[in-house]
Design a protein around this motif. Structure first.
Motif, PDB file in Angstrom:
ATOM      1  N   VAL A 147       0.860  -1.182   0.000  1.00 51.93           N
ATOM      2  CA  VAL A 147       0.000   0.000   0.000  1.00 51.93           C
ATOM      3  C   VAL A 147       0.898   1.234   0.000  1.00 51.93           C
ATOM      4  O   VAL A 147       0.622   2.228  -0.662  1.00 51.93           O
ATOM      5  N   HIS A 148       1.977   1.148   0.775  1.00 50.82           N
ATOM      6  CA  HIS A 148       3.090   2.096   0.660  1.00 50.82           C
ATOM      7  C   HIS A 148       4.178   1.401  -0.159  1.00 50.82           C
ATOM      8  O   HIS A 148       4.615   0.294   0.176  1.00 50.82           O
ATOM      9  N   GLY A 149       4.621   2.051  -1.236  1.00 55.45           N
ATOM     10  CA  GLY A 149       5.434   1.366  -2.224  1.00 55.45           C
ATOM     11  C   GLY A 149       6.755   0.821  -1.744  1.00 55.45           C
ATOM     12  O   GLY A 149       7.283  -0.140  -2.312  1.00 55.45           O
ATOM     13  N   ASN A 150       7.335   1.425  -0.710  1.00 51.87           N
ATOM     14  CA  ASN A 150       8.637   0.953  -0.230  1.00 51.87           C
ATOM     15  C   ASN A 150       8.510  -0.073   0.900  1.00 51.87           C
ATOM     16  O   ASN A 150       9.519  -0.467   1.479  1.00 51.87           O
ATOM     17  N   GLU A 151       7.313  -0.513   1.187  1.00 59.50           N
ATOM     18  CA  GLU A 151       7.088  -1.503   2.247  1.00 59.50           C
ATOM     19  C   GLU A 151       6.834  -2.855   1.588  1.00 59.50           C
ATOM     20  O   GLU A 151       5.694  -3.226   1.282  1.00 59.50           O
ATOM     21  N   THR A 152       7.898  -3.600   1.372  1.00 61.57           N
ATOM     22  CA  THR A 152       7.877  -4.734   0.450  1.00 61.57           C
ATOM     23  C   THR A 152       7.810  -6.107   1.117  1.00 61.57           C
ATOM     24  O   THR A 152       7.735  -7.118   0.418  1.00 61.57           O
ATOM     25  N   ALA A 153       7.841  -6.182   2.440  1.00 60.46           N
ATOM     26  CA  ALA A 153       7.811  -7.483   3.108  1.00 60.46           C
ATOM     27  C   ALA A 153       6.552  -8.263   2.728  1.00 60.46           C
ATOM     28  O   ALA A 153       6.604  -9.459   2.430  1.00 60.46           O
ATOM     29  N   GLY A 154       5.413  -7.581   2.739  1.00 58.99           N
ATOM     30  CA  GLY A 154       4.158  -8.245   2.390  1.00 58.99           C
ATOM     31  C   GLY A 154       4.111  -8.681   0.941  1.00 58.99           C
ATOM     32  O   GLY A 154       3.507  -9.702   0.599  1.00 58.99           O
ATOM     33  N   THR A 155       4.768  -7.913   0.076  1.00 61.02           N
ATOM     34  CA  THR A 155       4.833  -8.265  -1.344  1.00 61.02           C
ATOM     35  C   THR A 155       5.600  -9.563  -1.533  1.00 61.02           C
ATOM     36  O   THR A 155       5.135 -10.503  -2.197  1.00 61.02           O
ATOM     37  N   LEU A 156       6.790  -9.637  -0.954  1.00 61.00           N
ATOM     38  CA  LEU A 156       7.637 -10.823  -1.117  1.00 61.00           C
ATOM     39  C   LEU A 156       6.983 -12.060  -0.515  1.00 61.00           C
ATOM     40  O   LEU A 156       7.033 -13.153  -1.091  1.00 61.00           O
ATOM     41  N   GLU A 201       3.242   2.232  -8.939  1.00 59.70           N
ATOM     42  CA  GLU A 201       4.192   3.292  -9.317  1.00 59.70           C
ATOM     43  C   GLU A 201       5.131   3.620  -8.162  1.00 59.70           C
ATOM     44  O   GLU A 201       6.341   3.778  -8.356  1.00 59.70           O
ATOM     45  N   ALA A 202       4.590   3.707  -6.952  1.00 58.99           N
ATOM     46  CA  ALA A 202       5.436   3.965  -5.784  1.00 58.99           C
ATOM     47  C   ALA A 202       6.393   2.799  -5.538  1.00 58.99           C
ATOM     48  O   ALA A 202       7.553   2.995  -5.162  1.00 58.99           O
ATOM     49  N   TYR A 203       5.905   1.585  -5.764  1.00 62.28           N
ATOM     50  CA  TYR A 203       6.747   0.387  -5.594  1.00 62.28           C
ATOM     51  C   TYR A 203       7.933   0.432  -6.562  1.00 62.28           C
ATOM     52  O   TYR A 203       9.082   0.157  -6.171  1.00 62.28           O
ATOM     53  N   GLN A 204       7.683   0.767  -7.817  1.00 64.51           N
ATOM     54  CA  GLN A 204       8.758   0.806  -8.809  1.00 64.51           C
ATOM     55  C   GLN A 204       9.796   1.874  -8.468  1.00 64.51           C
ATOM     56  O   GLN A 204      10.984   1.716  -8.755  1.00 64.51           O
ATOM     57  N   LYS A 205       9.351   2.950  -7.819  1.00 58.95           N
ATOM     58  CA  LYS A 205      10.256   4.040  -7.443  1.00 58.95           C
ATOM     59  C   LYS A 205      10.831   3.855  -6.044  1.00 58.95           C
ATOM     60  O   LYS A 205      11.666   4.655  -5.608  1.00 58.95           O
ATOM     61  N   ASP A 206      10.396   2.799  -5.346  1.00 57.82           N
ATOM     62  CA  ASP A 206      10.841   2.507  -3.977  1.00 57.82           C
ATOM     63  C   ASP A 206      10.605   3.702  -3.054  1.00 57.82           C
ATOM     64  O   ASP A 206      11.479   4.116  -2.284  1.00 57.82           O
ATOM     65  N   ILE A 207       9.396   4.256  -3.138  1.00 53.49           N
ATOM     66  CA  ILE A 207       9.008   5.378  -2.288  1.00 53.49           C
ATOM     67  C   ILE A 207       7.676   5.057  -1.617  1.00 53.49           C
ATOM     68  O   ILE A 207       6.940   4.169  -2.050  1.00 53.49           O
ATOM     69  N   ARG A 208       7.370   5.797  -0.575  1.00 52.79           N
ATOM     70  CA  ARG A 208       6.147   5.560   0.199  1.00 52.79           C
ATOM     71  C   ARG A 208       4.892   5.816  -0.640  1.00 52.79           C
ATOM     72  O   ARG A 208       3.971   5.005  -0.643  1.00 52.79           O
ATOM     73  N   GLY A 209       4.850   6.945  -1.322  1.00 53.49           N
ATOM     74  CA  GLY A 209       3.723   7.276  -2.176  1.00 53.49           C
ATOM     75  C   GLY A 209       4.164   8.237  -3.261  1.00 53.49           C
ATOM     76  O   GLY A 209       5.172   8.934  -3.109  1.00 53.49           O
ATOM     77  N   VAL A 210       3.422   8.280  -4.346  1.00 56.76           N
ATOM     78  CA  VAL A 210       3.786   9.147  -5.467  1.00 56.76           C
ATOM     79  C   VAL A 210       3.330  10.574  -5.200  1.00 56.76           C
ATOM     80  O   VAL A 210       4.114  11.523  -5.284  1.00 56.76           O
ATOM     81  N   ASP A 211       2.056  10.739  -4.885  1.00 54.70           N
ATOM     82  CA  ASP A 211       1.495  12.070  -4.652  1.00 54.70           C
ATOM     83  C   ASP A 211       1.055  12.277  -3.208  1.00 54.70           C
ATOM     84  O   ASP A 211       1.218  13.362  -2.658  1.00 54.70           O
ATOM     85  N   GLU A 212       0.489  11.241  -2.595  1.00 56.47           N
ATOM     86  CA  GLU A 212      -0.013  11.346  -1.229  1.00 56.47           C
ATOM     87  C   GLU A 212       0.160  10.014  -0.514  1.00 56.47           C
ATOM     88  O   GLU A 212       0.564   9.010  -1.117  1.00 56.47           O
ATOM     89  N   ASN A 213      -0.192   9.995   0.770  1.00 59.43           N
ATOM     90  CA  ASN A 213      -0.190   8.776   1.568  1.00 59.43           C
ATOM     91  C   ASN A 213      -1.480   8.023   1.270  1.00 59.43           C
ATOM     92  O   ASN A 213      -2.552   8.404   1.713  1.00 59.43           O
ATOM     93  N   LEU A 214      -1.378   6.943   0.517  1.00 63.66           N
ATOM     94  CA  LEU A 214      -2.560   6.179   0.107  1.00 63.66           C
ATOM     95  C   LEU A 214      -3.381   5.714   1.302  1.00 63.66           C
ATOM     96  O   LEU A 214      -4.612   5.684   1.249  1.00 63.66           O
ATOM     97  N   ASN A 215      -2.701   5.375   2.399  1.00 63.01           N
ATOM     98  CA  ASN A 215      -3.430   4.829   3.545  1.00 63.01           C
ATOM     99  C   ASN A 215      -4.088   5.914   4.410  1.00 63.01           C
ATOM    100  O   ASN A 215      -4.412   5.679   5.567  1.00 63.01           O
ATOM    101  N   ARG A 216      -4.246   7.100   3.853  1.00 61.81           N
ATOM    102  CA  ARG A 216      -5.108   8.135   4.436  1.00 61.81           C
ATOM    103  C   ARG A 216      -6.205   8.530   3.449  1.00 61.81           C
ATOM    104  O   ARG A 216      -6.950   9.472   3.696  1.00 61.81           O
TER     105      ARG A 216
END
Length: 282
Positions: A22-31, A61-76
């Motif tokens: 949900v936050h692009g740089n938080e990848t533990a759940g992805t793996l 998009e945030a995942y590919q850039k290894d960032i929390r979010g592109v424009d905003e915090n998705l989890n808000r």
């Protein structure tokens, strides 16, 4: 905008939704999801009832850039946006449809500091949710998230867990530990397997329940201007009443209001974002 992987058992049962990144740089759940999906495809695990939908990368998009979010915090932003203006609002409009279809939601996140221990959020601790929490492989859970945001109208509490609650979907958020740590992936993986077994979707031995320490969130601090935390705080470090927690470049200092714990300190927080939270043992 995100890829879904769906598995269905031979019998009727619970519909489970698993989220990662949900936050692009938080990848533990992805793996962890990718490992379990491969095992299901190979027949290592067998579904017996109900279904599970995996979304390993919610914010691509945030995942590919290894960032929390592109424009905003998705989890808000997890609500319907009539005229979505940016990447995260567009994702939110798709994601709420998936949450509405689910009976159970497991949202997997990770944290900023290498020393962080895994924990869970239990925003609405009614009995069914407490029973769900017992099988998650963490020792600590945080309660009170909705309450602390009630006193901060400029930040809405539109997170996945709150949207699930409003739609009568059972939900937990698990912070699996530090973003890049292998043990965080294992926490995420075990959380998924325990959830699938607990709700009868996956065949397996009964999941061992563990007692949890529940910490009640008291407040949070928005970083109003440039500054630093006063120590190299880690999540769940104990702090004493009157202890200096942070100092702004102007010299203004912030102090602990009482004995408790510093929660999710973000040493790299940007101005006008959440800097740290404060909690007490429930």
């Amino acid at each position: 905008m995100f890829k879904k992987i769906y598995f269905k058992g031979p019998q009727q049962g619970i519909n489970i939704l698993i989220l990662g990144a949900v936050h692009g740089n938080e990848t533990a759940g992805t793996l962890a999801q990718q490992e379990i999906i491969q095992s299901l495809e190979k027949g290592v695990y067998t579904l017996q009832a109900g279904s599970v939908t995996f979304i390993p990368i919610v914010n691509e998009e945030a995942y590919q850039k290894d960032i929390r979010g592109v424009d905003e915090n998705l989890n808000r932003l997890i609500k319907y946006h009539e005229k979505p203006q940016n990447n995260e609002e567009k994702i939110a409009n798709l994601l709420i449809k998936e949450i509405e279809k689910a009976d159970v939601l497991l949202d997997l996140h990770s944290t900023h500091c290498p020393t962080d221990q895994p924990f869970a959020f239990i925003d609405h601790p009614y009995q069914e949710n407490l029973d769900f929490l017992k099988i998650i492989p963490v020792q600590t859970a945080l309660a009170g998230w909705p309450e602390i945001y009630q006193n901060c109208p400029e930040i809405e509490n539109n997170c996945t867990e709150e949207y699930a609650f409003l739609n009568k979907t059972l939900a937990l958020t698990v912070e699996c530990g530090y973003h890049k740590a292998e043990c965080s992936v294992q926490t995420a993986k075990q959380s998924i397997l325990n959830t699938l077994i607990h709700f009868g979707v996956l065949k397996g031995a009964p999941v061992l329940e563990t007692k949890k320490t529940i910490i009640q969130l008291q407040n949070f601090v928005i970083k109003e201007k440039e500054g630093t935390l006063s120590k190299n705080y880690a999540h769940l470090d104990k702090i004493q009443k009157g202890e200096e927690i942070a100092v702004y470049e102007t010299g203004e200092k912030l102090f602990a209001p009482c004995d408790g714990f510093i929660i999710m300190p973000n040493h790299g927080a940007k101005v006008n974002t959440e800097w740290f939270y404060f909690g007490k043992k429930s």
